[in-house]
Write an enzyme that holds these catalytic residues in place. Structure first.
Site, PDB file in Angstrom:
ATOM      1  N   ASP A 114      43.284  40.452  31.735  1.00 45.30           N
ATOM      2  CA  ASP A 114      43.009  39.941  33.079  1.00 45.30           C
ATOM      3  C   ASP A 114      44.208  39.114  33.534  1.00 45.30           C
ATOM      4  OD1 ASP A 114      41.713  39.278  35.412  1.00 45.30           O
ATOM      5  OD2 ASP A 114      40.526  37.677  34.499  1.00 45.30           O
ATOM      6  N   LYS A 126      37.968  40.017  26.811  1.00 48.08           N
ATOM      7  CA  LYS A 126      38.817  39.772  27.982  1.00 48.08           C
ATOM      8  C   LYS A 126      39.790  38.649  27.658  1.00 48.08           C
ATOM      9  CE  LYS A 126      38.455  36.941  31.207  1.00 48.08           C
ATOM     10  NZ  LYS A 126      39.270  36.222  32.184  1.00 48.08           N
ATOM     11  N   THR A 160      35.706  34.349  42.097  1.00 53.99           N
ATOM     12  CA  THR A 160      34.343  33.817  42.147  1.00 53.99           C
ATOM     13  C   THR A 160      34.317  32.296  42.300  1.00 53.99           C
ATOM     14  OG1 THR A 160      34.271  33.872  39.726  1.00 53.99           O
ATOM     15  CG2 THR A 160      33.275  35.716  40.898  1.00 53.99           C
ATOM     16  N   ASP A 185      52.605  40.696  43.104  1.00 54.71           N
ATOM     17  CA  ASP A 185      54.011  40.514  43.418  1.00 54.71           C
ATOM     18  C   ASP A 185      54.455  41.732  44.209  1.00 54.71           C
ATOM     19  OD1 ASP A 185      56.808  39.677  43.259  1.00 54.71           O
ATOM     20  OD2 ASP A 185      56.212  38.525  41.482  1.00 54.71           O
TER      21      ASP A 185
END
Length: 224
Positions: A59, A32, A115, A64
């Site tokens: 990620d 990632k 998170t 937008d």
């Protein structure tokens, strides 16, 4: 997916990132790359990490107006990412355009709620209610928009999986039992997230900052 663990590789130096990825590649299923990495190293850095031979999860959390997000999605076709993120709070039209503009074979997943946030943070941004309900609302919107799945914490993935049986669910903010949570507020272990329906488990600091990253990656893999 034989190994659902994706290593969050947000290191400031490209040579260090490549070295770490090469060390643990036998014990993770993908890499990632987030905003920190992308802003520092751009397309060149992504290509360099892709040479390692693992799927790439970009990620980038696009958020937008629909046309701008579609253009950004088209601009990363050349990188051939396996997964790309957008923010579910960007709305249905934005998510629909993001999915339509994505490259073949790229899963587009929507970030529901970071998170690092909790109910107090939601309230400060004008969103009433608890994190669980907010995640379910945004997951349903992503489903309606035709996305492949969502990003949510391990606290919500079981419920999201219950309402979206064939969705693709990315769970970040994972920590091993007995380890510190850092700046994360809603965390679970990789095994719990997997048992509750996670498709991809994003693990960063428990591997990247371990004294022995290979051993740490191997230990996480063994719990699954």
């Amino acid at each position: 997916m034989s190994n659902p663990v994706y290593l969050a590789l947000d290191l400031p130096r490209l040579d260090e990132a490549k070295a770490l990825a090469n060390r643990v590649k036998a014990h993770v299923g993908g890499i990632k790359l987030g905003l920190e990495f992308f802003c520092a190293h751009g397309h060149h850095g992504v290509h360099e990490i892709a040479r390692i031979g693992l799927p790439i999860f970009l990620d980038l959390k696009f958020h937008d107006i629909p046309n701008t997000v579609a253009g950004a999605m088209q601009a990363i076709h050349v990188l051939e990412p396996a997964i790309v993120t957008v923010h579910a709070s960007g709305g249905r039209a934005m998510m629909e355009d993001a999915k339509a503009a994505a490259g073949n074979g790229t899963k587009v997943v929507a970030v529901t709620m970071l998170t690092s946030l909790d109910e107090r943070d939601l309230a400060r941004t004008g969103v009433m209610g608890n994190a669980h309900d907010q995640v379910l609302r945004l997951a349903e919107l992503a489903h309606i928009a035709g996305l492949d799945g969502v990003v949510c914490s391990g606290h919500e993935v079981k419920s999201v999986h219950g309402q979206w049986k064939d969705g693709f669910f990315v769970v970040p903010g994972l920590r091993l039992a007995g380890h510190g949570v850092g700046d994360q507020k809603r965390v679970v272990t990789p095994r719990q997230a997997r048992d509750d329906g996670a498709s991809v488990l994003v693990v960063g600091r428990p591997i990247s900052r371990a004294d022995d990253p290979v051993e740490a990656a191997r230990n996480i893999e063994a719990t699954l």
